[in-house]
Design an enzyme around this catalytic site. Structure first.
Site, PDB file in Angstrom:
ATOM      1  N   LYS A 192       0.883  -1.175   0.000  1.00 59.29           N
ATOM      2  CA  LYS A 192       0.000   0.000   0.000  1.00 59.29           C
ATOM      3  C   LYS A 192       0.910   1.211   0.000  1.00 59.29           C
ATOM      4  CE  LYS A 192      -1.982   2.967   1.996  1.00 59.29           C
ATOM      5  NZ  LYS A 192      -1.803   4.402   1.645  1.00 59.29           N
ATOM      6  N   GLU A 268       9.068   1.254  11.326  1.00 54.50           N
ATOM      7  CA  GLU A 268      10.136   2.246  11.113  1.00 54.50           C
ATOM      8  C   GLU A 268       9.457   3.606  11.176  1.00 54.50           C
ATOM      9  OE1 GLU A 268      13.130   1.287  10.950  1.00 54.50           O
ATOM     10  OE2 GLU A 268      13.169  -0.726  10.116  1.00 54.50           O
ATOM     11  N   CYS A 302      13.744  10.576   6.978  1.00 57.32           N
ATOM     12  CA  CYS A 302      13.623  10.273   8.409  1.00 57.32           C
ATOM     13  C   CYS A 302      14.959  10.447   9.122  1.00 57.32           C
ATOM     14  CB  CYS A 302      13.100   8.862   8.591  1.00 57.32           C
ATOM     15  SG  CYS A 302      14.094   7.642   7.698  1.00 57.32           S
ATOM     16  N   GLU A 404       9.029  16.378  15.420  1.00 52.04           N
ATOM     17  CA  GLU A 404       9.569  16.214  14.068  1.00 52.04           C
ATOM     18  C   GLU A 404       8.836  17.176  13.122  1.00 52.04           C
ATOM     19  OE1 GLU A 404       8.398  12.666  11.868  1.00 52.04           O
ATOM     20  OE2 GLU A 404      10.451  12.409  11.191  1.00 52.04           O
TER      21      GLU A 404
END
Ligand code: NAD
Length: 501
Positions: A192, A268, A302, A404
């Site tokens: 997906k 992750e 990331c 973040e």
């Protein structure tokens, strides 16, 4: 669509039409709904995408099961590995097509896409094909017990049907990072992709067919997360394990869904990565590398650095040098090799990043540079651009230092000693990546070993060997993937115990 039913090439006036890829065919949504993917460089329509329904996801999972118990499950490892090498060869032959698709979806720069990300996607298949050939054997264990003597043969078996739920920031690299080990280990997969970046994973279906991978081994369902293809996949009882890359909050929702189905999950997740720069570092090298770590892909990796701690004697000089790097960056046409700054992924994400610019202002930050939207030529004025931004003077509990941002931003703070630098670096809910810069190797290694992060680079950034372990401490994830570390997630271990008597 082209006459053979595959994805069309995109021009500005004709966006690609993207369907799900199920059991070796491109299929229309059974619900007839579509959504749009837009190119964030100019807000043009990149693709019109069929949204997969619960029934479509069910078909994909059933096709994956049939392949698992059909030709794929019976295939010899050497033959499977040869097919994965063929997949890598075809991606390499079609690198321009994949790069063009990725740029349309993301606005990424042509150089790193064509020479870095797409070839790396191909390499994943080669690395895991090689592991399939050589790396699955486990040593037998002899046992002498009161119940009798025996030899134990632990062996790896595929886990089954893997669901791979992927983010938008490195769409091809991060999806192939899941697809290649999953298939090498003998699993089948339903991918997906992010709703922002559906094209390259869908295009890969055509490559699988061309390589001769049996129908049903590789499937793609397009759609959103909640109440859409992502959630349908997580909840499907036929999915045996879920590998997810994305935001920490999404990871928590997926882990909760996986728990109720007793499905293994690899997560992750997000980061708020620190860089620690000692005064004895190679200054020019550190500045150049840190600039890449902050601004590459418009800060949307990331592993990008958003918190910098710089030893006080070089603090001012470092801030000025990084400011010069930021101000030298040129936004513009991502297909022009002279462009050095790409856009954010969407206008929606820009709203979020701009809200952090505002939060920094309210918290009293010194805005060293940036903090707004650049003036663009007419052709790119509708894009999701922001200026590379550097702040100083915020406290450690400011939102901008804790959360973040996922944009081309960093906050820089001075430190006076090693202990303080380590404490600052670890003062985060996240623990994905870090960098340490020092000419003193002993100190650099000593500091690196005390940082709570899944990867710590010493005097570098983003040097990433595909066989090394990758994953996060704390809220940055659960589990490790990469090389042989992927095997524990993508296989079950069966112990065959043969009695000696
Ligand atoms: P996201 O969490 O918004 O979406 C990721 C994927 O999850 C998308 O495909 C989305 O459709 C799907 N999804 C969303 N909600 C879902 C639900 N409830 N059920 C099932 N699927 C759902 O993340 P994003 O914005 O695409 O990516 C950016 C984030 O990813 C950042 O936080 C970044 O740090 C993180 N990231 C982490 C790594 C890593 O390796 N640790 C790598 C890249 C990106």
């Amino acid at each position: 669509m082209s006459p053979d039913g595959n994805i069309t090439a995109r021009t500005k006036s004709s966006p690609r039409e993207i369907r799900s890829f199920i059991n070796g065919d491109y299929v229309k949504s059974s619900g007839g709904k579509t959504f749009e993917s837009r190119c964030p460089a100019d807000d043009s329509l990149a693709a019109v995408v069929d949204e997969a329904t619960r029934e479509d996801v069910d078909r994909a999972v059933k096709a994956a099961h049939a392949a698992l118990h059909g030709p794929w499950g019976r295939m010899d490892v050497a033959e499977r590995a040869a097919l994965l090498d063929r997949v890598a060869d075809i991606i390499t032959e079609r690198v321009d097509e994949f790069a063009d698709a990725e740029i349309s979806d993301t606005g990424k720069l042509i150089g790193p896409t064509l020479k870095g990300e797409i070839p790396r996607g191909a390499t994943q298949f080669r690395v895991f094909a090689e592991m399939a050939r050589t790396g699955f054997q486990m040593a037998p264990i002899a046992s002498e017990t009161p119940m009798g003597n025996a030899t134990n043969y632990p062996e790896r078996a595929p886990k089954g049907v893997i669901a791979a739920i992927c983010p938008w920031n490195l769409p091809f690299v991060l999806s192939t990072w899941k697809i290649a080990p999953a298939l090498a280990c003998g699993n089948t997969i339903v991918v997906k992709p992010s709703e922002e970046t559906p094209v390259t994973a869908t295009l890969l279906g055509d490559v699988m067919n061309a390589a001769g991978v049996p129908a049903g081994v590789y499937n793609v369902v397009n759609g959103y997360g909640p109440d859409s293809a992502g959630a349908f996949l997580v909840a499907h009882p036929g999915v045996n394990a879920i590998t997810f890359t994305g935001e920490t909050r999404t990871g928590a929702a997926i882990a909760a869904g996986a728990a109720s189905g007793i499905k293994d999950v690899s997560l992750e997740l997000g980061g708020k990565n620190p860089g620690v720069i000692f005064a004895d570092c190679d200054f020019d090298k550190a500045v150049a590398s840190v600039a890449a770590a902050v601004f590459h892909n418009c800060g949307q990796v990331c592993l990008c650095t958003e918190r910098l701690y710089v030893e006080r004697p070089i603090f001012n000089k470092f801030v000025e040098a990084l400011k010069a790097k930021a101000e030298a960056m040129t936004p513009g046409d991502p297909r022009n090799p002279a462009t050095t700054l790409s856009p954010l992924i969407s206008l929606g994400h820009r709203e979020k990043v701009l809200s952090y610019f505002e939060a920094a202002r309210k918290d009293g930050a010194t805005i060293v540079t940036g903090g707004g939207v650049p003036e663009m030529d007419e052709a790119f004025a509708g894009g999701a651009w922001v200026k590379p931004t550097i702040w100083t003077g915020l406290s450690e509990d400011s939102r901008v230092v804790k959360e973040e941002v996922f944009g081309p931003v960093c906050h820089i703070q001075p430190f006076d000693n090693e202990e303080e630098a380590i404490a600052c670096a670890n003062n985060s809910d996240y623990g994905l990546a870090a960098t340490v810069w020092s000419a003193d190797q002993n100190r650099a290694r000593r500091v690196a070993s005390q940082i709570e992060a899944g990867v710590v680079w010493v005097n570098g950034w983003m040097i990433r060997e595909l066989r090394s372990p990758f994953g996060g401490f704390k809220k940055s994830g659960i589990g490790r993937e990469g090389g042989e570390f992927s095997l524990d997630f993508y296989t079950e271990i069966r112990n065959v115990c043969v009695s000696d008597s």
